[in-house]
Design a protein around this motif. Structure first.
Motif, PDB file in Angstrom:
ATOM      1  N   SER A  69     -40.899 -37.932   8.816  1.00 30.22           N
ATOM      2  CA  SER A  69     -40.287 -38.585   9.969  1.00 30.22           C
ATOM      3  C   SER A  69     -39.550 -37.511  10.775  1.00 30.22           C
ATOM      4  N   ASP A  70     -38.635 -37.932  11.648  1.00 32.25           N
ATOM      5  CA  ASP A  70     -37.853 -36.967  12.419  1.00 32.25           C
ATOM      6  C   ASP A  70     -36.456 -37.532  12.664  1.00 32.25           C
ATOM      7  N   LEU A  71     -35.578 -36.689  13.174  1.00 36.10           N
ATOM      8  CA  LEU A  71     -34.190 -37.098  13.369  1.00 36.10           C
ATOM      9  C   LEU A  71     -34.069 -38.258  14.344  1.00 36.10           C
ATOM     10  N   GLU A  72     -34.903 -38.275  15.360  1.00 34.20           N
ATOM     11  CA  GLU A  72     -34.827 -39.321  16.368  1.00 34.20           C
ATOM     12  C   GLU A  72     -35.050 -40.704  15.773  1.00 34.20           C
ATOM     13  N   HIS A  73     -35.886 -40.782  14.730  1.00 32.67           N
ATOM     14  CA  HIS A  73     -36.188 -42.076  14.114  1.00 32.67           C
ATOM     15  C   HIS A  73     -35.298 -42.380  12.905  1.00 32.67           C
ATOM     16  N   GLU A  74     -34.520 -41.412  12.444  1.00 30.59           N
ATOM     17  CA  GLU A  74     -33.717 -41.630  11.235  1.00 30.59           C
ATOM     18  C   GLU A  74     -32.216 -41.727  11.498  1.00 30.59           C
ATOM     19  N   LEU A  75     -31.681 -40.911  12.408  1.00 33.57           N
ATOM     20  CA  LEU A  75     -30.229 -40.841  12.547  1.00 33.57           C
ATOM     21  C   LEU A  75     -29.608 -42.164  12.975  1.00 33.57           C
ATOM     22  N   HIS A  76     -30.305 -42.913  13.832  1.00 35.20           N
ATOM     23  CA  HIS A  76     -29.727 -44.165  14.328  1.00 35.20           C
ATOM     24  C   HIS A  76     -29.445 -45.139  13.191  1.00 35.20           C
ATOM     25  N   LYS A  77     -30.141 -44.990  12.061  1.00 34.47           N
ATOM     26  CA  LYS A  77     -29.920 -45.875  10.919  1.00 34.47           C
ATOM     27  C   LYS A  77     -28.513 -45.705  10.342  1.00 34.47           C
ATOM     28  N   LEU A  78     -27.925 -44.544  10.568  1.00 37.57           N
ATOM     29  CA  LEU A  78     -26.603 -44.243  10.004  1.00 37.57           C
ATOM     30  C   LEU A  78     -25.458 -44.525  10.968  1.00 37.57           C
ATOM     31  N   GLU A  79     -25.775 -44.914  12.187  1.00 38.99           N
ATOM     32  CA  GLU A  79     -24.745 -45.068  13.207  1.00 38.99           C
ATOM     33  C   GLU A  79     -23.640 -46.048  12.815  1.00 38.99           C
ATOM     34  N   PRO A  80     -23.938 -47.187  12.175  1.00 34.80           N
ATOM     35  CA  PRO A  80     -22.837 -48.104  11.804  1.00 34.80           C
ATOM     36  C   PRO A  80     -21.766 -47.439  10.955  1.00 34.80           C
ATOM     37  N   TRP A  81     -22.159 -46.533  10.065  1.00 36.38           N
ATOM     38  CA  TRP A  81     -21.173 -45.861   9.203  1.00 36.38           C
ATOM     39  C   TRP A  81     -20.508 -44.692   9.915  1.00 36.38           C
ATOM     40  N   LEU A  82     -21.230 -44.041  10.812  1.00 38.86           N
ATOM     41  CA  LEU A  82     -20.670 -42.896  11.524  1.00 38.86           C
ATOM     42  C   LEU A  82     -19.573 -43.293  12.509  1.00 38.86           C
ATOM     43  N   ASP A 107     -17.054 -44.794  11.578  1.00 47.59           N
ATOM     44  CA  ASP A 107     -15.847 -44.604  10.774  1.00 47.59           C
ATOM     45  C   ASP A 107     -15.378 -43.160  10.946  1.00 47.59           C
ATOM     46  N   PRO A 108     -14.110 -42.923  11.263  1.00 49.54           N
ATOM     47  CA  PRO A 108     -13.649 -41.549  11.515  1.00 49.54           C
ATOM     48  C   PRO A 108     -13.766 -40.614  10.320  1.00 49.54           C
ATOM     49  N   ILE A 109     -13.880 -41.130   9.099  1.00 50.30           N
ATOM     50  CA  ILE A 109     -13.973 -40.226   7.947  1.00 50.30           C
ATOM     51  C   ILE A 109     -15.420 -39.850   7.618  1.00 50.30           C
ATOM     52  N   VAL A 110     -16.377 -40.406   8.328  1.00 52.27           N
ATOM     53  CA  VAL A 110     -17.786 -40.186   7.992  1.00 52.27           C
ATOM     54  C   VAL A 110     -18.405 -39.141   8.923  1.00 52.27           C
ATOM     55  N   HIS A 111     -19.024 -38.126   8.309  1.00 49.62           N
ATOM     56  CA  HIS A 111     -19.653 -37.023   9.027  1.00 49.62           C
ATOM     57  C   HIS A 111     -21.117 -36.931   8.591  1.00 49.62           C
ATOM     58  N   MET A 112     -21.816 -35.866   8.973  1.00 48.71           N
ATOM     59  CA  MET A 112     -23.259 -35.853   8.753  1.00 48.71           C
ATOM     60  C   MET A 112     -23.775 -34.472   8.369  1.00 48.71           C
ATOM     61  N   GLY A 113     -24.870 -34.471   7.605  1.00 47.84           N
ATOM     62  CA  GLY A 113     -25.590 -33.245   7.294  1.00 47.84           C
ATOM     63  C   GLY A 113     -27.071 -33.443   7.558  1.00 47.84           C
ATOM     64  N   ILE A 114     -27.761 -32.382   7.982  1.00 48.42           N
ATOM     65  CA  ILE A 114     -29.207 -32.437   8.154  1.00 48.42           C
ATOM     66  C   ILE A 114     -29.831 -31.278   7.387  1.00 48.42           C
ATOM     67  N   ASP A 115     -30.967 -31.545   6.736  1.00 48.85           N
ATOM     68  CA  ASP A 115     -31.548 -30.580   5.811  1.00 48.85           C
ATOM     69  C   ASP A 115     -32.959 -30.189   6.245  1.00 48.85           C
ATOM     70  N   PRO A 116     -33.118 -29.020   6.885  1.00 50.53           N
ATOM     71  CA  PRO A 116     -34.440 -28.583   7.329  1.00 50.53           C
ATOM     72  C   PRO A 116     -35.444 -28.388   6.194  1.00 50.53           C
ATOM     73  N   GLU A 117     -34.959 -28.135   4.981  1.00 51.63           N
ATOM     74  CA  GLU A 117     -35.868 -27.882   3.866  1.00 51.63           C
ATOM     75  C   GLU A 117     -36.907 -28.998   3.722  1.00 51.63           C
ATOM     76  N   PHE A 118     -36.483 -30.221   4.023  1.00 48.15           N
ATOM     77  CA  PHE A 118     -37.357 -31.375   3.812  1.00 48.15           C
ATOM     78  C   PHE A 118     -37.831 -31.990   5.131  1.00 48.15           C
ATOM     79  N   ALA A 119     -37.768 -31.216   6.216  1.00 48.13           N
ATOM     80  CA  ALA A 119     -38.282 -31.666   7.511  1.00 48.13           C
ATOM     81  C   ALA A 119     -39.707 -31.133   7.648  1.00 48.13           C
ATOM     82  N   MET A 120     -40.691 -31.978   7.364  1.00 46.68           N
ATOM     83  CA  MET A 120     -42.050 -31.509   7.146  1.00 46.68           C
ATOM     84  C   MET A 120     -43.015 -31.777   8.304  1.00 46.68           C
TER      85      MET A 120
END
Length: 321
Positions: free
Chosen positions: A163-176, A178-191
């Motif tokens: 998949s790609d970030l455009e189709h995945e990141l929006h799934k996390l928006e409800p939690w993001l 929250d001011p204590i919630v941040h994000m990481g992205i891992d190129p190793e598994f971006a295929m």
């Protein structure tokens, strides 16, 4: 694109009013995407002006703290220390690690973090053939509750598979939100550019992918009036990040280029120098592996004092897996 009804004239002759009324049948086309882009630009310019005046936006974690994180998944023993040991045993070890880092550098307060792999690359394709799986809502909520109970922040980490970030990141928006919630992205598994399932090759992100994540987080910060988010970007090879000079920083998002390769101390330091020190973006991170760094003997897990003495710049994000 959306359409809005037109508005008739409030004055004029009867014939003019009739003509104006007729115009209301014609929809006015509004480019909502362009409007959102303009709003983000105004927010960004405002953020830039504040950052230039004060050095950083209110509530920014870096560079005034050192983040120390335990990585993994609370439901999986094999993904890292976060889920490998029973909860209370893990938290006791985590408190000890925080103390060690604070003693190694008393000048910076420690900000503890739980770094949870939330969208995980898979060996199986799944129904849509994208080779990734997202944690359940209950798992994400429980991880965030663990963090709140222990004065931690949370990183939700993303491995997109095919998949790609455009189709995945929006799934996390409800939690993001929250001011204590941040994000990481891992190129190793971006295929996507490799065309193979995760694990067959090391994946890659271009600067445009990192910029997409930055803009995504910046929008959430602006819309919800939040302090800046921290974005960690994993890296341990040259090819994992391309065109790094094109990464565009935004004061609403603090970018950490995170050296997360495992091995003996010499190898880890060389990787940090080659891919983090020589290709800087903003802030730097360094990972330590409980299971792999100490193999084979006499190799060992680097101590906080070693990391701070032997790495330049001194990393402000430390992660244990």
């Amino acid at each position: 694109m959306t359409t809005l009804p037109g508005c008739g004239s409030r004055s004029g002759t009867e014939s003019e009013n009739t003509a104006a009324a007729a115009d209301t049948t014609k929809p006015v086309v509004v480019d909502t995407v362009a409007l959102k882009r303009q709003a983000m630009m105004r927010d960004s310019l405002k953020a830039d002006s504040i950052a230039k005046k004060n050095g950083q936006l209110p509530g920014a974690i870096l560079p005034g703290h050192r983040i120390v994180a335990f990585y993994g998944n609370i439901r999986a023993k094999g993904m890292g220390i976060l889920g490998r040991e029973p909860k209370e045993q893990m938290l006791a070890k985590f408190r000890k690690v925080q103390k060690e880092w604070q003693e190694a550098d008393p000048s910076l307060p420690i900000q503890p973090a739980l770094h949870s792999v939330t969208i995980t690359a898979q060996a199986a394709a799944g129904k849509d053939g994208k080779y990734r799986l997202m944690n359940s809502k209950s798992t994400i909520d429980e991880t965030i509750q663990w963090a709140k109970d222990n004065n931690c922040i949370v990183f939700l980490d993303v491995q997109v598979g095919l998949s790609d970030l455009e189709h995945e990141l929006h799934k996390l928006e409800p939690w993001l939100k929250d001011p204590i919630v941040h994000m990481g992205i891992d190129p190793e598994f971006a295929m996507q550019t490799k065309g193979v399932r995760p694990g067959k090759k090391i994946g890659t992100y271009d600067a445009k992918d990192v910029n997409y994540a930055i803009n995504f987080l910046a929008r959430i910060v602006s819309e919800n009036k939040l302090p800046p988010k921290v974005l960690t970007v994993h890296r341990f090879t040259q090819g994992m990040i391309t065109n790094y000079k094109n990464i565009k920083l935004d004061p609403r998002v603090q970018v950490v280029m995170h050296m997360d390769g495992w091995g003996n101390p010499t190898l880890k330091k060389d990787s940090y120098k080659a891919y983090i020190e020589k290709q800087p973006v903003q802030y730097t991170g360094f990972k330590l592996f409980y299971e792999y760094d100490a193999r084979p003997a006499p190799h060992h897990i680097m101590t906080p004092k070693e990391v701070l003495a032997e790495l330049n710049p001194k990393p402000l994000y430390i992660q244990y897996q």
